[in-house]
Scaffold this motif. Structure first.
Motif, PDB file in Angstrom:
ATOM      1  N   LEU A 227      -9.439  17.503   7.551  1.00 15.76           N
ATOM      2  CA  LEU A 227      -8.697  16.431   7.225  1.00 15.76           C
ATOM      3  C   LEU A 227      -8.765  16.238   5.728  1.00 15.76           C
ATOM      4  N   LEU A 228      -9.780  16.369   5.070  1.00 14.59           N
ATOM      5  CA  LEU A 228      -9.859  16.216   3.767  1.00 14.59           C
ATOM      6  C   LEU A 228      -9.437  17.393   2.872  1.00 14.59           C
ATOM      7  N   LYS A 229      -9.476  18.444   3.587  1.00 12.07           N
ATOM      8  CA  LYS A 229      -8.856  19.610   2.930  1.00 12.07           C
ATOM      9  C   LYS A 229      -7.358  19.501   2.886  1.00 12.07           C
ATOM     10  N   GLU A 230      -6.847  18.876   4.065  1.00 14.63           N
ATOM     11  CA  GLU A 230      -5.392  18.853   4.149  1.00 14.63           C
ATOM     12  C   GLU A 230      -4.654  17.462   3.233  1.00 14.63           C
ATOM     13  N   VAL A 231      -5.554  16.686   2.915  1.00 13.00           N
ATOM     14  CA  VAL A 231      -5.077  15.580   1.923  1.00 13.00           C
ATOM     15  C   VAL A 231      -5.152  16.014   0.574  1.00 13.00           C
ATOM     16  N   GLY A 232      -6.204  17.068   0.475  1.00 20.73           N
ATOM     17  CA  GLY A 232      -6.293  17.651  -0.872  1.00 20.73           C
ATOM     18  C   GLY A 232      -4.922  18.207  -1.351  1.00 20.73           C
ATOM     19  N   ARG A 233      -4.073  18.586  -0.525  1.00 22.15           N
ATOM     20  CA  ARG A 233      -2.996  18.860  -1.207  1.00 22.15           C
ATOM     21  C   ARG A 233      -2.063  18.056  -2.088  1.00 22.15           C
ATOM     22  N   TYR A 234      -2.336  16.823  -2.155  1.00 21.24           N
ATOM     23  CA  TYR A 234      -1.654  15.847  -2.727  1.00 21.24           C
ATOM     24  C   TYR A 234      -2.351  15.509  -4.164  1.00 21.24           C
TER      25      TYR A 234
ATOM     26  N   TYR B 170       8.659  13.426  12.479  1.00 19.52           N
ATOM     27  CA  TYR B 170       8.654  13.253  11.159  1.00 19.52           C
ATOM     28  C   TYR B 170       8.062  14.666  10.971  1.00 19.52           C
ATOM     29  N   ASP B 171       8.318  14.979   9.626  1.00 19.21           N
ATOM     30  CA  ASP B 171       7.907  16.297   8.992  1.00 19.21           C
ATOM     31  C   ASP B 171       6.510  16.145   8.385  1.00 19.21           C
ATOM     32  N   PHE B 172       5.477  15.935   9.249  1.00 18.45           N
ATOM     33  CA  PHE B 172       4.201  15.915   8.595  1.00 18.45           C
ATOM     34  C   PHE B 172       3.523  17.321   7.884  1.00 18.45           C
ATOM     35  N   ASP B 173       2.807  16.975   6.952  1.00 21.51           N
ATOM     36  CA  ASP B 173       2.604  18.280   6.427  1.00 21.51           C
ATOM     37  C   ASP B 173       1.444  19.067   7.104  1.00 21.51           C
ATOM     38  N   ALA B 174       0.612  18.152   7.798  1.00 17.28           N
ATOM     39  CA  ALA B 174      -0.462  18.659   8.875  1.00 17.28           C
ATOM     40  C   ALA B 174      -0.536  17.597   9.877  1.00 17.28           C
ATOM     41  N   VAL B 175      -1.178  18.150  10.899  1.00 13.86           N
ATOM     42  CA  VAL B 175      -1.436  17.077  12.167  1.00 13.86           C
ATOM     43  C   VAL B 175      -2.890  17.812  12.430  1.00 13.86           C
ATOM     44  N   VAL B 176      -4.046  16.784  12.313  1.00  9.00           N
ATOM     45  CA  VAL B 176      -5.420  17.229  12.617  1.00  9.00           C
ATOM     46  C   VAL B 176      -6.033  16.063  13.564  1.00  9.00           C
ATOM     47  N   PRO B 177      -6.369  16.915  14.551  1.00 10.94           N
ATOM     48  CA  PRO B 177      -7.297  16.140  15.766  1.00 10.94           C
ATOM     49  C   PRO B 177      -8.456  15.647  15.366  1.00 10.94           C
TER      50      PRO B 177
ATOM     51  N   GLY C 236       0.751  -1.065  -0.121  1.00  9.98           N
ATOM     52  CA  GLY C 236       0.036   0.070   0.099  1.00  9.98           C
ATOM     53  C   GLY C 236       0.833   1.459  -0.071  1.00  9.98           C
ATOM     54  N   LEU C 237       2.057   1.435   0.692  1.00  9.25           N
ATOM     55  CA  LEU C 237       2.806   2.331   0.922  1.00  9.25           C
ATOM     56  C   LEU C 237       3.553   2.546  -0.434  1.00  9.25           C
ATOM     57  N   SER C 238       3.835   1.670  -1.294  1.00  9.63           N
ATOM     58  CA  SER C 238       4.470   1.656  -2.389  1.00  9.63           C
ATOM     59  C   SER C 238       3.960   2.220  -3.588  1.00  9.63           C
ATOM     60  N   GLU C 239       2.481   2.300  -3.555  1.00 12.49           N
ATOM     61  CA  GLU C 239       1.765   2.713  -4.759  1.00 12.49           C
ATOM     62  C   GLU C 239       0.936   3.960  -4.581  1.00 12.49           C
ATOM     63  N   VAL C 240       1.318   4.714  -3.857  1.00 13.29           N
ATOM     64  CA  VAL C 240       0.494   5.970  -3.249  1.00 13.29           C
ATOM     65  C   VAL C 240       1.320   7.370  -3.430  1.00 13.29           C
ATOM     66  N   ASP C 241       0.450   8.248  -3.551  1.00 11.28           N
ATOM     67  CA  ASP C 241       1.177   9.751  -3.632  1.00 11.28           C
ATOM     68  C   ASP C 241       1.481  10.110  -2.106  1.00 11.28           C
ATOM     69  N   ALA C 242       0.804   9.739  -0.989  1.00 13.85           N
ATOM     70  CA  ALA C 242       1.066  10.231   0.210  1.00 13.85           C
ATOM     71  C   ALA C 242       0.251   9.184   1.387  1.00 13.85           C
ATOM     72  N   ALA C 243       0.702   9.424   2.494  1.00  9.22           N
ATOM     73  CA  ALA C 243       0.049   8.676   3.316  1.00  9.22           C
ATOM     74  C   ALA C 243      -0.739   9.343   4.749  1.00  9.22           C
ATOM     75  N   LEU C 244      -1.753   8.778   5.056  1.00  8.33           N
ATOM     76  CA  LEU C 244      -2.385   9.181   6.283  1.00  8.33           C
ATOM     77  C   LEU C 244      -2.105   8.333   7.501  1.00  8.33           C
ATOM     78  N   LEU C 245      -1.375   8.898   8.324  1.00  5.48           N
ATOM     79  CA  LEU C 245      -1.150   7.921   9.432  1.00  5.48           C
ATOM     80  C   LEU C 245      -2.188   8.297  10.597  1.00  5.48           C
ATOM     81  N   VAL C 246      -2.865   7.389  11.000  1.00  4.19           N
ATOM     82  CA  VAL C 246      -3.966   7.496  11.978  1.00  4.19           C
ATOM     83  C   VAL C 246      -3.439   6.952  13.452  1.00  4.19           C
ATOM     84  N   VAL C 247      -3.411   7.815  14.464  1.00  3.93           N
ATOM     85  CA  VAL C 247      -2.897   7.303  15.760  1.00  3.93           C
ATOM     86  C   VAL C 247      -4.054   7.461  16.652  1.00  3.93           C
TER      87      VAL C 247
END
Length: 307
Positions: A170-177, A151-158, A82-93
């Protein structure tokens, strides 16, 4: 006319952080099963969200864990793929105190995932989920600081995937990709999963919810028959015949229950979800069989569509 754009986003995280709940909430429809048991998601599930000329393709991966059998190894391979085929990642913690950072050190599972992001130099957004369960919101500040240092995350969203809080941002932030590209899927598609997989997963979800901890991980569902027919009055009905496989005879008895009560309950709940998803009356028939140690048998793993 606006130019079409698309982005492929891997949704990653430890088991049970709410990745599937988040995916379903963003899409506005259930495509990934949800339970309170870890390792609910076994395969990579693709969720498609099209908003005007923008198309997001979210890849919900299995929870990051240490494999204990052949199936577990396949699940972890799905994370890497999954990580090798994408433009970016969304890490959920998880914002819960038990996953709190110690000083500036991340929990082990998250540290490994962050290290993998760094190794791949993959752009990423961090979503801190389940803030609705956090008693002291001040704890978010130290968590955010620790992750941003790691890590240099592009954004952190609670966010709260359960309530929908923070998802617009969150959707607005991933829209950068998003980048100029024709849409890879029809604008009405919400998943690439075949009907067979959706049916089996909806049935497995009920098993996860209703059975004891040790049993669901040793369960697989295989679809035997899936077709539409007309009743005598002309009303269409969906015929679904499926077999539930478990690893022990004792588990078979628990799944069936006294006088078949548990199997009937599983069937009733699954039938309701199937009718809601496919929009048609459904006749669901379930059987239970034993296949010992199937999670270490490559042939059966393939038969159940888990590879």
């Amino acid at each position: 006319m606006k130019e079409q754009t698309s982005a492929f986003i891997a949704v990653i995280g430890r088991p049970n952080v709410g990745k599937s709940t988040l995916m379903n909430r963003m899409l506005g429809q259930k495509i990934a099963i949800v339970s309170d048991k870890p390792q609910t998601t076994r395969t990579r599930i693709m969720g498609i969200l099209t908003k005007g000329e923008a198309q997001f393709v979210f890849m919900d991966t299995p929870g990051f864990h240490k494999p204990r059998n052949a199936l577990g190894q396949i699940m972890m391979k799905a994370v890497g793929t999954g990580l090798s085929e994408v433009d970016a990642a969304l890490l959920v913690v998880d914002a819960a105190p038990k996953f709190a950072v110690e000083g500036e050190r991340l929990p082990k599972a998250e540290l490994e995932l962050v290290s993998e992001l760094a190794r791949r130099k993959l752009p990423a957004v961090l979503a801190i989920n389940k803030i609705d369960l956090l008693p002291q919101k001040d704890a978010l500040l130290s968590m955010i600081a620790a992750y941003q240092k790691a890590y240099d995350f592009d954004a952190v969203v609670p966010i709260s995937a359960k309530d929908g809080d923070g998802l617009d941002r969150l959707l607005k932030e991933v829209g950068r990709y998003l980048k100029p590209s024709p849409h890879y899927f029809d604008d009405t598609d919400v998943t690439d999963q075949p009907d067979k997989q959706i049916v089996c997963e909806l049935i497995r979800e009920k098993l996860l919810r209703l059975l004891d901890q040790e049993i669901p991980h040793g369960i697989a569902v295989d679809l035997e028959q899936f077709y539409e027919r007309d009743l005598e009055n002309g009303e269409p009905i969906l015929e679904v015949h499926a077999t539930i496989y478990c690893e022990k005879e004792s588990h078979k008895g628990i799944i069936i229950g006294k006088n078949g009560a548990m199997l009937k309950k599983i069937g009733a709940l699954a039938r309701a979800d199937l009718e809601a998803f496919f929009g048609i009356k459904t006749n669901l028939q379930l059987w239970v069989k034993v296949k010992e140690d199937w999670r270490n048998r490559q042939g059966l793993i393939h038969t159940f569509g888990l590879d």
